[in-house]
Design a protein around this motif. Sequence first.
Motif, PDB file in Angstrom:
ATOM      1  N   LEU A   1      13.430  23.609 -30.476  1.00  0.00           N
ATOM      2  CA  LEU A   1      14.124  22.789 -31.466  1.00  0.00           C
ATOM      3  C   LEU A   1      13.368  22.759 -32.791  1.00  0.00           C
ATOM      4  O   LEU A   1      13.974  22.827 -33.867  1.00  0.00           O
ATOM      5  N   PHE A   2      12.032  22.664 -32.732  1.00  0.00           N
ATOM      6  CA  PHE A   2      11.246  22.698 -33.968  1.00  0.00           C
ATOM      7  C   PHE A   2      11.369  24.053 -34.662  1.00  0.00           C
ATOM      8  O   PHE A   2      11.426  24.127 -35.896  1.00  0.00           O
ATOM      9  N   LEU A   3      11.406  25.123 -33.869  1.00  0.00           N
ATOM     10  CA  LEU A   3      11.611  26.447 -34.451  1.00  0.00           C
ATOM     11  C   LEU A   3      12.981  26.526 -35.126  1.00  0.00           C
ATOM     12  O   LEU A   3      13.118  27.073 -36.224  1.00  0.00           O
ATOM     13  N   THR A   4      13.993  25.962 -34.472  1.00  0.00           N
ATOM     14  CA  THR A   4      15.335  25.930 -35.061  1.00  0.00           C
ATOM     15  C   THR A   4      15.332  25.141 -36.365  1.00  0.00           C
ATOM     16  O   THR A   4      15.964  25.548 -37.352  1.00  0.00           O
ATOM     17  N   LEU A   5      14.609  24.017 -36.388  1.00  0.00           N
ATOM     18  CA  LEU A   5      14.505  23.205 -37.602  1.00  0.00           C
ATOM     19  C   LEU A   5      13.853  24.001 -38.727  1.00  0.00           C
ATOM     20  O   LEU A   5      14.338  23.994 -39.871  1.00  0.00           O
ATOM     21  N   LEU A   6      12.760  24.707 -38.412  1.00  0.00           N
ATOM     22  CA  LEU A   6      12.066  25.520 -39.409  1.00  0.00           C
ATOM     23  C   LEU A   6      12.959  26.636 -39.934  1.00  0.00           C
ATOM     24  O   LEU A   6      13.076  26.843 -41.150  1.00  0.00           O
ATOM     25  N   VAL A   7      13.608  27.348 -39.020  1.00  0.00           N
ATOM     26  CA  VAL A   7      14.497  28.448 -39.415  1.00  0.00           C
ATOM     27  C   VAL A   7      15.644  27.906 -40.270  1.00  0.00           C
ATOM     28  O   VAL A   7      16.047  28.527 -41.263  1.00  0.00           O
ATOM     29  N   GLY A   8      16.154  26.723 -39.908  1.00  0.00           N
ATOM     30  CA  GLY A   8      17.234  26.121 -40.686  1.00  0.00           C
ATOM     31  C   GLY A   8      16.822  25.809 -42.111  1.00  0.00           C
ATOM     32  O   GLY A   8      17.553  26.110 -43.055  1.00  0.00           O
ATOM     33  N   VAL A   9      15.636  25.199 -42.282  1.00  0.00           N
ATOM     34  CA  VAL A   9      15.153  24.870 -43.628  1.00  0.00           C
ATOM     35  C   VAL A   9      14.982  26.147 -44.455  1.00  0.00           C
ATOM     36  O   VAL A   9      15.394  26.213 -45.626  1.00  0.00           O
ATOM     37  N   VAL A  10      14.389  27.191 -43.860  1.00  0.00           N
ATOM     38  CA  VAL A  10      14.204  28.466 -44.569  1.00  0.00           C
ATOM     39  C   VAL A  10      15.551  29.081 -44.903  1.00  0.00           C
ATOM     40  O   VAL A  10      15.757  29.604 -46.010  1.00  0.00           O
TER      41      VAL A  10
END
Length: 278
Positions: free
Chosen positions: A68-77
Amino acid sequence: MTLVAILLATLAAGIGSVWVADLLLRAGLGRGNAQQGMLSLAAGALLATAFMHLLPEAFESEAGAKDLFLTLLVGVVFFFLLTKAELWHHGHEHHHAPLAQGEDHAHHDHAHHGHAHPSAHGHARSHRSGGGWSLLTGDSVHCFGDGILIASAFLADMRLGVIAAVSVLAHEVPHHMGDLVVMRLNSNRNAAVLKVSLAGAVTAFGGLVGYFLVGQLEAWLPFFLTIASSSFVYVALSDLIPQLQKQLSARETLAQVVWLAVGIVLVTVVSHLAHGGH
């Protein structure tokens, strides 16, 4: 009968919440000196929606925290790249981009004194349209998730479905007020309402998909919520808060902080009531 109820409820929650938010803004919350307050409220509402509602719901699932944190990071980028792509596209459409950028700064200077000239900010709006597109994309993902949630509730029990739809509508109003404030930086009022309403209509699509595939999509819901969160965090931190970071009097600064807190508290309270309703 259940499918019809789902479609009606998702349309009411998705589009009705936008219209209610617009009515509240038309009542005077977006005029003159109140614009800075609404920007602060919008930032608070979007951040609270992400951190107090969407992300906790995502992390309460069986999905792994690292994923989920990876998804959050990818989303922001992703939303950062979406903004850059929009600015690049605009820059290649207009040969006088340097002048437009100057106008953008002029618009910022005038807007914060409450007397921006309507004819001077056409280019300024375009330069901030990336944030608007990020917001609409995140809104669409969020609304799709809301539709699945409402459909799931209706499939469990009709009364629960109605409660879920009303809860979603109530929850969406404060953050759609923020959405409309952001979109009006890039569009006129009617266009802003239309764009956000179209994003809200995705709730019905989510309800339709949820009705047929709720079992298969349930595992993906936490990731939908996290992607929506990333868009709200990105827009609040890149598009709204920078406009509030101006040298102001102590009274004006206090007003900003109060409105920011109002946005946070409003969404937190409504989110709590909505969860209580479930």
